[in-house]
Design a protein around this motif. Structure first.
Motif, PDB file in Angstrom:
ATOM      1  N   TRP A 372       0.963  -1.202  -0.077  1.00 48.39           N
ATOM      2  CA  TRP A 372       0.243   0.178  -0.123  1.00 48.39           C
ATOM      3  C   TRP A 372       0.905   1.201  -0.041  1.00 48.39           C
ATOM      4  CZ3 TRP A 372      -4.380  -1.263   4.106  1.00 48.39           C
ATOM      5  CH2 TRP A 372      -5.274  -2.309   3.557  1.00 48.39           C
ATOM      6  N   LYS A 373       2.018   1.284  -0.504  1.00 47.16           N
ATOM      7  CA  LYS A 373       3.043   2.403  -0.376  1.00 47.16           C
ATOM      8  C   LYS A 373       2.515   3.516  -1.133  1.00 47.16           C
ATOM      9  CE  LYS A 373       6.235   0.481  -3.485  1.00 47.16           C
ATOM     10  NZ  LYS A 373       7.531  -0.101  -3.621  1.00 47.16           N
ATOM     11  N   GLY A 374       1.820   3.130  -2.229  1.00 51.37           N
ATOM     12  CA  GLY A 374       1.394   3.993  -3.107  1.00 51.37           C
ATOM     13  C   GLY A 374      -0.171   4.722  -2.818  1.00 51.37           C
ATOM     14  N   GLY A 375      -0.626   4.089  -1.756  1.00 51.47           N
ATOM     15  CA  GLY A 375      -1.776   4.311  -1.296  1.00 51.47           C
ATOM     16  C   GLY A 375      -2.720   3.227  -1.012  1.00 51.47           C
ATOM     17  N   MET A 376      -3.616   3.108   0.067  1.00 47.01           N
ATOM     18  CA  MET A 376      -4.239   1.853   0.577  1.00 47.01           C
ATOM     19  C   MET A 376      -5.530   1.677  -0.282  1.00 47.01           C
ATOM     20  SD  MET A 376      -5.105   2.468   4.561  1.00 47.01           S
ATOM     21  CE  MET A 376      -6.494   3.570   4.374  1.00 47.01           C
ATOM     22  N   ASN A 377      -5.562   0.561  -0.742  1.00 50.05           N
ATOM     23  CA  ASN A 377      -6.755   0.290  -1.693  1.00 50.05           C
ATOM     24  C   ASN A 377      -7.395  -1.370  -1.254  1.00 50.05           C
ATOM     25  OD1 ASN A 377      -5.274  -1.904  -3.771  1.00 50.05           O
ATOM     26  ND2 ASN A 377      -4.080   0.197  -3.405  1.00 50.05           N
ATOM     27  N   ALA A 378      -8.493  -1.674  -1.291  1.00 46.83           N
ATOM     28  CA  ALA A 378      -9.024  -2.714  -1.075  1.00 46.83           C
ATOM     29  C   ALA A 378     -10.300  -3.204  -1.980  1.00 46.83           C
ATOM     30  CB  ALA A 378      -9.273  -3.034   0.365  1.00 46.83           C
ATOM     31  N   LEU A 379     -10.671  -4.448  -2.167  1.00 46.06           N
ATOM     32  CA  LEU A 379     -11.784  -4.835  -2.571  1.00 46.06           C
ATOM     33  C   LEU A 379     -12.884  -4.794  -2.060  1.00 46.06           C
ATOM     34  CD1 LEU A 379     -13.260  -5.974  -5.278  1.00 46.06           C
ATOM     35  CD2 LEU A 379     -12.674  -8.411  -4.599  1.00 46.06           C
ATOM     36  N   ARG A 380     -13.945  -3.892  -2.264  1.00 44.35           N
ATOM     37  CA  ARG A 380     -15.053  -3.567  -1.509  1.00 44.35           C
ATOM     38  C   ARG A 380     -14.600  -3.140  -0.054  1.00 44.35           C
ATOM     39  NH1 ARG A 380     -19.090  -4.753  -4.954  1.00 44.35           N
ATOM     40  NH2 ARG A 380     -18.407  -6.031  -6.786  1.00 44.35           N
ATOM     41  N   GLY A 381     -13.619  -2.348   0.131  1.00 41.51           N
ATOM     42  CA  GLY A 381     -13.192  -2.002   1.497  1.00 41.51           C
ATOM     43  C   GLY A 381     -12.756  -3.092   2.351  1.00 41.51           C
ATOM     44  N   ALA A 382     -12.553  -4.379   1.866  1.00 32.67           N
ATOM     45  CA  ALA A 382     -12.350  -5.536   2.630  1.00 32.67           C
ATOM     46  C   ALA A 382     -11.137  -6.452   2.467  1.00 32.67           C
ATOM     47  CB  ALA A 382     -13.510  -6.471   2.652  1.00 32.67           C
ATOM     48  N   THR A 383     -10.880  -6.747   1.194  1.00 26.84           N
ATOM     49  CA  THR A 383      -9.920  -7.597   0.971  1.00 26.84           C
ATOM     50  C   THR A 383      -8.686  -6.997  -0.057  1.00 26.84           C
ATOM     51  OG1 THR A 383     -11.012  -8.584  -1.002  1.00 26.84           O
ATOM     52  CG2 THR A 383     -11.191  -9.690   1.222  1.00 26.84           C
ATOM     53  N   ALA A 384      -7.575  -7.535   0.169  1.00 31.05           N
ATOM     54  CA  ALA A 384      -6.451  -6.772  -0.568  1.00 31.05           C
ATOM     55  C   ALA A 384      -5.778  -7.828  -1.314  1.00 31.05           C
ATOM     56  CB  ALA A 384      -5.257  -6.376   0.697  1.00 31.05           C
ATOM     57  N   ALA A 385      -5.292  -7.428  -2.440  1.00 28.80           N
ATOM     58  CA  ALA A 385      -4.710  -8.504  -3.488  1.00 28.80           C
ATOM     59  C   ALA A 385      -3.325  -8.788  -2.878  1.00 28.80           C
ATOM     60  CB  ALA A 385      -4.307  -7.570  -4.801  1.00 28.80           C
ATOM     61  N   GLY A 386      -2.965 -10.116  -3.179  1.00 34.52           N
ATOM     62  CA  GLY A 386      -1.763 -10.487  -2.217  1.00 34.52           C
ATOM     63  C   GLY A 386      -1.878 -10.947  -1.079  1.00 34.52           C
ATOM     64  N   PHE A 387      -3.164 -11.023  -0.398  1.00 36.01           N
ATOM     65  CA  PHE A 387      -3.131 -11.581   1.076  1.00 36.01           C
ATOM     66  C   PHE A 387      -4.556 -12.303   0.921  1.00 36.01           C
ATOM     67  CE2 PHE A 387      -0.699  -7.870   0.747  1.00 36.01           C
ATOM     68  CZ  PHE A 387       0.288  -7.782   1.658  1.00 36.01           C
ATOM     69  N   PRO A 388      -4.472 -13.703   0.439  1.00 36.96           N
ATOM     70  CA  PRO A 388      -5.691 -14.501   0.652  1.00 36.96           C
ATOM     71  C   PRO A 388      -6.168 -14.755   1.820  1.00 36.96           C
ATOM     72  CG  PRO A 388      -3.784 -15.383  -0.413  1.00 36.96           C
ATOM     73  CD  PRO A 388      -3.041 -14.149   0.130  1.00 36.96           C
ATOM     74  N   ASN A 389      -7.347 -14.947   2.093  1.00 35.03           N
ATOM     75  CA  ASN A 389      -8.286 -15.123   3.406  1.00 35.03           C
ATOM     76  C   ASN A 389      -7.886 -14.148   4.443  1.00 35.03           C
ATOM     77  OD1 ASN A 389      -9.374 -17.409   1.946  1.00 35.03           O
ATOM     78  ND2 ASN A 389      -8.596 -18.714   3.661  1.00 35.03           N
ATOM     79  N   TRP A 390      -7.526 -12.881   3.957  1.00 33.40           N
ATOM     80  CA  TRP A 390      -7.312 -11.743   4.976  1.00 33.40           C
ATOM     81  C   TRP A 390      -8.446 -10.390   4.705  1.00 33.40           C
ATOM     82  CZ3 TRP A 390      -6.107  -6.564   5.126  1.00 33.40           C
ATOM     83  CH2 TRP A 390      -5.947  -6.058   6.525  1.00 33.40           C
ATOM     84  N   MET A 391      -9.008  -9.929   5.775  1.00 35.24           N
ATOM     85  CA  MET A 391     -10.285  -9.109   5.145  1.00 35.24           C
ATOM     86  C   MET A 391      -9.812  -8.047   6.413  1.00 35.24           C
ATOM     87  SD  MET A 391     -13.870 -10.445   5.740  1.00 35.24           S
ATOM     88  CE  MET A 391     -13.555 -11.365   3.958  1.00 35.24           C
ATOM     89  N   THR A 392     -10.266  -6.951   6.216  1.00 36.65           N
ATOM     90  CA  THR A 392     -10.310  -5.673   7.317  1.00 36.65           C
ATOM     91  C   THR A 392     -11.786  -5.204   7.588  1.00 36.65           C
ATOM     92  OG1 THR A 392      -9.164  -3.707   7.884  1.00 36.65           O
ATOM     93  CG2 THR A 392      -9.668  -3.987   5.546  1.00 36.65           C
ATOM     94  N   ILE A 393     -11.850  -4.908   8.637  1.00 39.97           N
ATOM     95  CA  ILE A 393     -13.194  -4.262   8.879  1.00 39.97           C
ATOM     96  C   ILE A 393     -12.786  -2.801   9.095  1.00 39.97           C
ATOM     97  CG2 ILE A 393     -15.135  -4.046  10.761  1.00 39.97           C
ATOM     98  CD1 ILE A 393     -14.857  -6.705   9.052  1.00 39.97           C
ATOM     99  N   ILE A 394     -13.797  -1.948   8.463  1.00 39.54           N
ATOM    100  CA  ILE A 394     -13.348  -0.324   8.312  1.00 39.54           C
ATOM    101  C   ILE A 394     -12.176  -0.479   7.531  1.00 39.54           C
ATOM    102  CG2 ILE A 394     -13.234   2.037   9.514  1.00 39.54           C
ATOM    103  CD1 ILE A 394     -14.597   0.487  11.944  1.00 39.54           C
TER     104      ILE A 394
END
Length: 521
Positions: A372-394
């Motif tokens: 995320w050094k270029g800026g935070m981004n996630a799919l539907r605010g939850a999951t990030a590319a390169g991080f399987p089975n990991w999700m964030t709330i808020i």
């Protein structure tokens, strides 16, 4: 119950769970309740502190309260008919979260004083290895609910380390330090500061407020909720739901102005100015306190006591940020100096540079912070590319500038629940990895919608913007739209990972690990 599983290093055994939740604020406790409702009991909630509550445990400064009405700032599945005020104080919200932990029997799942040091994706076994202050465990899925308001941000001020007096952040309030009669510098004019100032102004000898940018402050329609109202809410629960629905509907309409018609907010600005003029009679002070940007660009603050406190004779407003500390003297960027005994920072949190991201290592050995050094981004605010089975709330772009974050949290819990259902349907040892193209497409749509919002066009620099000036914090739409977007997991946006069979593991050791299977294959 949690399993014991032999770890890859030195044959040691580690506890294994289906889901590990990080944090026990609204997001973490909400995730725990939803897991139980989905029939998942094999989970733990890892909390670094000695009690649940998150933001509402840590922020105990004088005057701390929520700026969203109580009946909306609570879980839909855990209504509280006994809120004492329309806007609740910190102690009542903290008590509510403790009550949720007890009512939904979450205590056996919660591990207090357990700080997560590192989370590493095991591509061969398709699980996360989690190193904590209390030992190591593994989990199929990690739900990170550390929240954006959990790690205080204190600016690097030259000379601060040599200040002989007391220094603390609003989120780490020192209740043992008596401010009575002291000369105090308050740094910042955000949501925390405008609650703190009226409380401490009454007791300090002199208060010097350092303001980089004045906030827009609207009247706070706060009052005690009568005994009759509370009795009615207990006897007829639908009245609580109706109250919540009305509060929600009003804010859904408000967001239309912020996102679609920001140039039509002039009338709201006039209401805020009238709120100021009633209390501030000095033209020079009014000039300092009048914002030059469109209302809503920064979070609109609510207070009936902030402006009256600033008009008191023991308060000085310095319309400049703190630049330097020389001994007991604090120096503003405009050269203004003041001798003080204590410095209180109300300078916010690490929001656009989520600290937990340094502790998450994905499928290619990179941390989430590096990704995320270029800026935070996630799919539907939850999951990030390169991080399987990991999700964030808020997660990225799920914040609100006008309504209750509990609405967004519950939407993300819907997404979490369907994510686990999809894994169950897949069967066996499987993981879901967000497709980079899907993550990029989602964020392009979000940022395209962001262009016309007041948060981007209002002429301010807010904590919603990251170091690159990109708004990675706020959701540019209604909570209804976000609820629809997170109702279900679209498997077309993911790759399905399968663990290699035992005999194939050795051959796969020199590759990236888990075999990729196209969704729907």
């Amino acid at each position: 119950m949690a399993e014991r599983e032999r770890g890859p290093e030195q044959g040691r055994e580690h506890e294994h769970v289906r889901v590990a939740v990080i944090g026990s604020g609204f997001g973490g406790l909400g995730a725990a309740v939803r897991l139980r409702r989905e029939g998942v009991t094999d989970f733990v909630v890892l909390e670094r502190a000695a009690a649940v509550g998150g933001t509402w445990r840590d922020n105990s400064y004088p005057g701390c309260a929520c700026d969203v009405p109580s009946h909306l700032y609570s879980f839909s599945f855990a209504p509280n008919p006994d809120w004492p005020r329309t806007f609740s104080g910190q102690e009542h919200i903290q008590a509510y979260l403790e009550h949720v932990a007890d009512t939904f029997r979450l205590r056996p799942h919660i591990r207090l004083d357990t700080e997560v040091k590192l989370m590493t994706w095991d591509a061969e076994r398709l699980r996360w290895t989690i190193e904590t202050s209390q030992g190591v465990l593994t989990a199929d899925v990690v739900v990170s609910a550390t929240g954006p308001l959990s790690d205080p941000k204190t600016p690097d001020i030259p000379g601060l380390a040599t200040f002989p007096g007391k220094v603390f952040h609003s989120a780490r309030w020192d209740h043992d330090y008596d401010l009575s009669g002291k000369r105090v510098a308050m740094i910042g004019t955000g949501a925390s500061a405008i609650q703190i100032v009226p409380e401490i102004q009454k007791k300090v000898g002199r208060l010097t407020l350092f303001q980089r940018t004045p906030p827009w402050v609207m009247p706070r329609a706060d009052r005690a909720i009568s005994g009759v109202e509370r009795w009615l809410h207990k006897q007829l629960p639908f009245t609580t739901q109706a109250r919540r629905g009305l509060l929600w509907g009003i804010r859904e309409l408000q967001v239309q102005a912020f996102t679609k018609r920001p140039n039509e907010l002039g009338m709201v600005e006039q209401l805020a100015k009238r709120n100021m003029y009633r209390a501030i009679k000095d033209p020079a002070l009014r000039a300092k306190l009048t914002p030059t940007y469109r209302i809503g660009c920064k979070r609109i603050l609510l207070s009936n006591t902030y402006y009256p406190a600033l008009a008191e004779p023991n308060v000085d407003v310095v319309a400049s940020g703190l630049a330097e500390v020389r001994g007991s003297t604090v120096v503003a960027a405009d050269g203004t100096e003041a001798e003080v005994d204590a410095i209180v920072f109300g300078t916010g949190f690490h929001v656009t540079d989520m600290p937990i991201a340094e502790r998450v290592v994905g499928d290619e050995g990179h941390t989430l912070m590096e990704t995320w050094k270029g800026g935070m981004n996630a799919l539907r605010g939850a999951t990030a590319a390169g991080f399987p089975n990991w999700m964030t709330i808020i997660g990225p772009n799920t914040g609100l500038g006008n309504s209750s974050m509990i609405l967004m949290i519950e939407s993300q819990l819907n997404y979490m629940a369907d994510y686990l259902r999809q894994l169950d349907v897949l069967g066996g040892r499987a993981a879901l990895a967000p497709r980079p193209a899907a993550v990029s497409a989602w964020n392009r749509r979000v940022q395209e919608r962001m262009k016309r919002t007041v948060w981007n066009t209002g002429g301010c620099t807010s904590w919603y913007l990251d170091a690159n000036g990109v708004n990675t914090t706020v959701w540019p739409g209604t909570t209804t739209e976000f609820r629809a977007a997170t109702r279900r997991v679209d498997l077309n946006e993911y790759e399905v990972l399968r663990a290699p069979k035992p005999r194939a593991r050795e051959a796969a050791a020199d590759t990236s690990g888990g075999a990729k299977v196209e969704a729907g294959a």
